[in-house]
Enzyme design. Structure first.
Site, PDB file in Angstrom:
ATOM      1  N   SER A 200       0.604  -1.180  -0.227  1.00  0.00           N
ATOM      2  CA  SER A 200       0.272   0.383  -0.520  1.00  0.00           C
ATOM      3  C   SER A 200       1.213   1.494  -0.231  1.00  0.00           C
ATOM      4  O   SER A 200       1.741   1.414  -0.517  1.00  0.00           O
ATOM      5  CB  SER A 200      -0.680   0.084   1.063  1.00  0.00           C
ATOM      6  OG  SER A 200      -2.163   0.300   0.902  1.00  0.00           O
ATOM      7  N   THR A 201       0.939   2.459   1.535  1.00  0.00           N
ATOM      8  CA  THR A 201       1.637   3.460   1.407  1.00  0.00           C
ATOM      9  C   THR A 201       3.155   3.146   1.029  1.00  0.00           C
ATOM     10  O   THR A 201       4.074   2.250   1.284  1.00  0.00           O
ATOM     11  CB  THR A 201       1.497   4.013   2.155  1.00  0.00           C
ATOM     12  OG1 THR A 201      -0.289   4.227   2.322  1.00  0.00           O
ATOM     13  CG2 THR A 201       1.926   5.454   2.395  1.00  0.00           C
ATOM     14  N   HIS A 227      -2.614  -1.016  -3.485  1.00  0.00           N
ATOM     15  CA  HIS A 227      -3.925   0.265  -2.608  1.00  0.00           C
ATOM     16  C   HIS A 227      -3.895   1.034  -3.819  1.00  0.00           C
ATOM     17  O   HIS A 227      -3.318   2.089  -3.460  1.00  0.00           O
ATOM     18  CB  HIS A 227      -4.318   0.184  -1.571  1.00  0.00           C
ATOM     19  CG  HIS A 227      -4.367  -0.943  -0.443  1.00  0.00           C
ATOM     20  ND1 HIS A 227      -3.794  -0.986   0.658  1.00  0.00           N
ATOM     21  CD2 HIS A 227      -4.817  -2.208  -0.424  1.00  0.00           C
ATOM     22  CE1 HIS A 227      -4.538  -2.016   1.590  1.00  0.00           C
ATOM     23  NE2 HIS A 227      -4.757  -2.380  -0.007  1.00  0.00           N
ATOM     24  N   MET A 322      -0.147   0.808   4.586  1.00  0.00           N
ATOM     25  CA  MET A 322      -0.807   1.081   6.430  1.00  0.00           C
ATOM     26  C   MET A 322      -2.083   0.114   6.614  1.00  0.00           C
ATOM     27  O   MET A 322      -2.594  -0.283   5.465  1.00  0.00           O
ATOM     28  CB  MET A 322      -1.784   3.199   6.227  1.00  0.00           C
ATOM     29  CG  MET A 322      -0.717   4.566   6.214  1.00  0.00           C
ATOM     30  SD  MET A 322      -1.428   5.355   6.568  1.00  0.00           S
ATOM     31  CE  MET A 322      -2.147   5.925   4.746  1.00  0.00           C
ATOM     32  N   ASP A 325      -4.037  -5.155   6.261  1.00  0.00           N
ATOM     33  CA  ASP A 325      -5.018  -5.154   4.946  1.00  0.00           C
ATOM     34  C   ASP A 325      -3.569  -6.794   4.801  1.00  0.00           C
ATOM     35  O   ASP A 325      -2.472  -6.343   4.826  1.00  0.00           O
ATOM     36  CB  ASP A 325      -5.138  -4.991   4.184  1.00  0.00           C
ATOM     37  CG  ASP A 325      -5.548  -5.138   2.278  1.00  0.00           C
ATOM     38  OD1 ASP A 325      -6.892  -6.657   3.306  1.00  0.00           O
ATOM     39  OD2 ASP A 325      -5.355  -5.102   1.692  1.00  0.00           O
TER      40      ASP A 325
END
Length: 381
Positions: A200-201, A227, A322, A325
């Site tokens: 993600s991030t 994401h 973050m 997940d």
């Protein structure tokens, strides 16, 4: 940076967004809005005197756009980070990928709501978690390109020695909502026949560093959940495809898995594996199923299907991001004999997604970003 004020310069071509972002940031503890600018040229002029830690930076502006500002930061103010504000268009996606390559911390989309109240709510929900992540663990322009941070950045991963998790190994785990009913872990059956990644991030830059280290003859397919919103995942795939020996593409519904191809889940959709009519090969299924962990695509959603079809024959990788997940999916993969690699804390932009699996003892290896490709290769060859 906890407990210390973060100075932010708001840079946007539109007065409505400048005011909305300024107001939202002004309500957040530990944030000081030190100024605003309506184009990049003015922003650059203000950086030296205002000394911001972070810019919220519009990509498309007259006179000097966001990409040109990032190039200035790389050369003259590498200690300053930037969160890009982009539009949901193909051009916006391509420019955002370039911004991330230039070291932007992350990006948000400009709200598409038709009234100011809804727009502000959208902005707040998108911006707040990124600002909080930035406060707790800073990553500055160009730091990923320069390699893993020195040990003075953040403390090393708890319970990790020599790249191996002390807690690694089979365990009886609280598997949660999507648990497998088996209480006895499946033994690994040899080398992996598939690799799956949740990220993600900080992901686009991390993938751009790790994926080119994989050889063209890896011999297995790779399935990736990053994401991202729609449009941007295609831009990411195209960007990675130009850098990698493997082929990288945005996944399409119904296509069969091929070795030496990396498939990125489309933004705003879910991706899983299903059996083909011949009963032996596997197909990609793109669905409009609901978000999981507020994520669509979701790593948990993908991981569960990989666990079902590659029992004892999968490698799973959990990387910077973050939230948590992927943790539930990794629990199921672990029970079904997968080999699990986690990115270490020091090389993550945000040590969220890899932390919970490491703490639960799910990861077989916890390793810096630059070592992940090598661990993947060892698991499949």
């Amino acid at each position: 940076m906890l407990g210390k004020k973060i100075k932010v310069l708001v840079v946007d071509d539109t007065i409505v967004y400048r005011k909305a972002v300024s107001d939202i940031l002004g309500e957040m503890p530990g944030i000081e809005v030190v100024g605003v600018a309506h184009n990049g040229k003015i922003a650059v002029a203000k950086i030296q005197s205002l000394k911001p830690d972070l810019l919220t930076l519009d990509i498309e502006m007259p006179e000097m756009n966001g990409l040109e500002v990032l190039q200035y930061l790389q050369q003259h103010a590498p200690q300053v980070s930037a969160i890009m504000v982009s539009t949901l268009t193909s051009e916006g996606g391509d420019m955002t990928m370039r911004a991330l390559e230039l070291g932007a911390y992350d990006f948000i989309l400009k709200p598409t709501a038709k009234n100011i109240l809804e727009s502000r709510q959208q902005l707040r929900s998108l911006l707040t978690p990124l600002i909080k992540a930035f406060q707790t663990g800073r990553t500055t322009i160009g730091s990923l390109q320069a390699g893993p941070r020195a040990s003075g950045g953040r403390p090393s991963t708890s319970g990790v020695t020599g790249g191996r998790s002390k807690a690694a190994g089979p365990a009886t785990l609280p598997l949660g909502k999507f648990a497998t009913t088996s209480t006895s872990p499946v033994r690994r059956k040899g080398k992996s026949e598939i690799v799956t990644i949740g990220i993600s991030t900080g992901g686009p830059n991390a993938l751009a560093r790790m994926m080119p280290m994989l050889p063209s003859d890896l011999g297995v397919p790779i399935l990736i959940v990053q994401h991202m919103p729609p449009v941007f995942t295609k831009s990411l795939a195209n960007s990675l495809n130009t850098k990698c020996a493997l082929s990288v593409k945005e996944a399409q519904d119904g296509e069969p898995l091929e070795a030496n191809v990396a498939y990125i889940a489309p933004g705003g959709k879910q991706m899983k594996l299903v059996a083909s009519t011949d009963g032996t090969s596997r197909l990609i299924k793109i669905t409009n199923d609901p978000p999981e962990n507020s994520c669509k695509p979701s790593a948990d959603y993908l991981f569960r299907s990989v666990a079902d079809y590659y029992v004892g024959r999968a490698t799973a990788v959990i990387m910077t991001g973050m939230g948590s997940d992927g943790t539930r999916g990794l629990q199921i993969l672990k029970q079904k004999g997968a080999f699990i690699i986690g990115q270490d804390e020091q090389s993550c932009v945000v040590y969220g997604m890899p932390k919970a699996p490491a703490d639960l003892g799910l990861t077989d290896v916890v390793t810096p970003l630059d070592n992940i490709a090598g661990e993947i290769v060892k698991s499949v060859k």
